[in-house]
Design a protein around this motif. Sequence first.
Motif, PDB file in Angstrom:
ATOM      1  N   TYR A 166       3.676  11.046  -6.388  1.00 11.45           N
ATOM      2  CA  TYR A 166       4.592  11.648  -7.366  1.00 11.45           C
ATOM      3  C   TYR A 166       3.933  11.838  -8.731  1.00 11.45           C
ATOM      4  O   TYR A 166       4.183  12.841  -9.410  1.00 11.45           O
ATOM      5  N   LEU A 167       3.076  10.899  -9.132  1.00  9.90           N
ATOM      6  CA  LEU A 167       2.378  11.052 -10.417  1.00  9.90           C
ATOM      7  C   LEU A 167       1.416  12.232 -10.391  1.00  9.90           C
ATOM      8  O   LEU A 167       1.328  13.004 -11.351  1.00  9.90           O
ATOM      9  N   SER A 168       0.664  12.374  -9.274  1.00  9.34           N
ATOM     10  CA  SER A 168      -0.306  13.481  -9.195  1.00  9.34           C
ATOM     11  C   SER A 168       0.422  14.831  -9.123  1.00  9.34           C
ATOM     12  O   SER A 168       0.002  15.813  -9.739  1.00  9.34           O
ATOM     13  N   ALA A 169       1.541  14.880  -8.392  1.00  5.08           N
ATOM     14  CA  ALA A 169       2.332  16.120  -8.331  1.00  5.08           C
ATOM     15  C   ALA A 169       2.881  16.463  -9.712  1.00  5.08           C
ATOM     16  O   ALA A 169       2.832  17.622 -10.155  1.00  5.08           O
ATOM     17  N   LEU A 229       0.848  -1.201   0.000  1.00  4.10           N
ATOM     18  CA  LEU A 229       0.000   0.000   0.000  1.00  4.10           C
ATOM     19  C   LEU A 229       0.879   1.245   0.000  1.00  4.10           C
ATOM     20  O   LEU A 229       0.627   2.198  -0.750  1.00  4.10           O
ATOM     21  N   PHE A 230       1.918   1.212   0.815  1.00  4.43           N
ATOM     22  CA  PHE A 230       2.811   2.360   0.914  1.00  4.43           C
ATOM     23  C   PHE A 230       3.428   2.695  -0.442  1.00  4.43           C
ATOM     24  O   PHE A 230       3.476   3.848  -0.854  1.00  4.43           O
ATOM     25  N   SER A 231       3.901   1.660  -1.155  1.00 13.08           N
ATOM     26  CA  SER A 231       4.562   1.909  -2.449  1.00 13.08           C
ATOM     27  C   SER A 231       3.567   2.477  -3.464  1.00 13.08           C
ATOM     28  O   SER A 231       3.911   3.367  -4.243  1.00 13.08           O
ATOM     29  N   LYS A 232       2.322   1.996  -3.424  1.00 10.75           N
ATOM     30  CA  LYS A 232       1.295   2.522  -4.342  1.00 10.75           C
ATOM     31  C   LYS A 232       0.996   3.990  -4.038  1.00 10.75           C
ATOM     32  O   LYS A 232       0.835   4.813  -4.939  1.00 10.75           O
ATOM     33  N   ILE A 233       0.920   4.307  -2.743  1.00 13.14           N
ATOM     34  CA  ILE A 233       0.631   5.685  -2.334  1.00 13.14           C
ATOM     35  C   ILE A 233       1.765   6.620  -2.763  1.00 13.14           C
ATOM     36  O   ILE A 233       1.537   7.732  -3.234  1.00 13.14           O
ATOM     37  N   LEU A 234       2.999   6.136  -2.614  1.00 15.02           N
ATOM     38  CA  LEU A 234       4.167   6.925  -3.007  1.00 15.02           C
ATOM     39  C   LEU A 234       4.124   7.254  -4.508  1.00 15.02           C
ATOM     40  O   LEU A 234       4.304   8.409  -4.908  1.00 15.02           O
ATOM     41  N   ASP A 286      -3.533  14.464   5.555  1.00 14.54           N
ATOM     42  CA  ASP A 286      -2.796  13.361   6.179  1.00 14.54           C
ATOM     43  C   ASP A 286      -1.576  12.943   5.354  1.00 14.54           C
ATOM     44  O   ASP A 286      -1.287  13.512   4.302  1.00 14.54           O
ATOM     45  N   TRP A 287      -0.868  11.933   5.836  1.00 11.39           N
ATOM     46  CA  TRP A 287       0.367  11.487   5.180  1.00 11.39           C
ATOM     47  C   TRP A 287       0.096  10.939   3.786  1.00 11.39           C
ATOM     48  O   TRP A 287       0.970  10.912   2.923  1.00 11.39           O
ATOM     49  N   LEU A 288      -1.156  10.525   3.540  1.00 12.26           N
ATOM     50  CA  LEU A 288      -1.520   9.894   2.273  1.00 12.26           C
ATOM     51  C   LEU A 288      -1.264  10.792   1.060  1.00 12.26           C
ATOM     52  O   LEU A 288      -1.039  10.307  -0.036  1.00 12.26           O
ATOM     53  N   SER A 289      -1.327  12.117   1.257  1.00 16.42           N
ATOM     54  CA  SER A 289      -1.143  13.008   0.101  1.00 16.42           C
ATOM     55  C   SER A 289      -0.116  14.115   0.341  1.00 16.42           C
ATOM     56  O   SER A 289       0.096  14.946  -0.537  1.00 16.42           O
ATOM     57  N   VAL A 290       0.506  14.122   1.515  1.00 14.42           N
ATOM     58  CA  VAL A 290       1.369  15.272   1.828  1.00 14.42           C
ATOM     59  C   VAL A 290       2.692  15.241   1.046  1.00 14.42           C
ATOM     60  O   VAL A 290       3.297  16.290   0.812  1.00 14.42           O
TER      61      VAL A 290
END
Length: 337
Positions: free
Chosen positions: A18-21, A9-14, A43-47
């Motif tokens: 970066y893709l959305s930024a 999950l962490f790697s997908k969120i990472l 939260d950390w999910l998008s920061v």
Amino acid sequence: KKWGRGIQLFSKILVYNYLSASKLVNELIGKEGFKYDIVIAHDWLSVIAGITIKKETGLPLVFHVHSTEKGRTLGNGSEVVSNIELRGGQMADLIITVSYAMKDELIKLGFPREKIEVCYNGVDPQKYNPENVSPDQIRQVREFYGIKPEDPMILFIGRLVGVKGVDKLVMAMPHILQKIPNAKLVIVGLGDLQDYLVNLVRMMKLQDVVKFNFEFIPEEERILHYAACDVAVFPSLYEPFGIVALEAMSMERPVVVGAAGVSGMREIVIPCGEEQCGYHINPNNPADIAWGVVNALESPEKRKWLGKNGRRRVLNEFTWDKIAEKTIELYERVIKR
């Protein structure tokens, strides 16, 4: 151990961050010429995306913190996630959190005090309105659980995990039954504690008293459950805000809430005086939970009085319109700097 739960999950969120930024900076701003005033991350999910966009564009960053990794795991979470949260706080121009209890927790964790503002969550009182529920709908909910009209219905809705304290609520039932022999407890939700709770109820011989509904029920059904109950109980050990308490209050139901440690519900629920709408309890102590429930169920008049006070408090302080106005005011303050 350092990475903690869910490395996939962490790697997908990472990657998502970066893709959305990249899309925002390179395409929306770079190619299409969109203009933005502010970057918002929750939260950390998008920061990570928020920090990246701030660095690339110079836009001010507002970081909404709804809970912390340390708090929601009772200290057993991922160091990496905790570090991302702290880095977000250091890089943000403004940190918005959901209660003063959370503000205190963030300061203890090293977040910059001068950046932190509190903005509560809200509820839609038109949607969560007891007048919209018919007696027939209430009867159907109670019949589904086999609860007679004269039996007091105690309701818990939430994730069935340790931090929500639902096991302590089950342990409180023998104390409650001593004073209110016909009381029934309805537990609605999903989570890791399902099997443990079933075994606990069996061991305590409470099968006729505690009714389970292991489902994530839709909002319409949740509203009907609030309407059908006599008291809603949320004995959380850690609860940055506690929106379920607001929902129950908006439905004119008395609430009994965990008030130890980090508890936003301690700020939502008034436990004494003319505006009382519920009770504060120690969520680690089943006897104290029982004390709150028994007091809330003392008489139909008391229940009604607590419920009316709760809805009045929601209308005065916790509508989404009021919360939205406060949020926009905070955003504008950052933009004007």
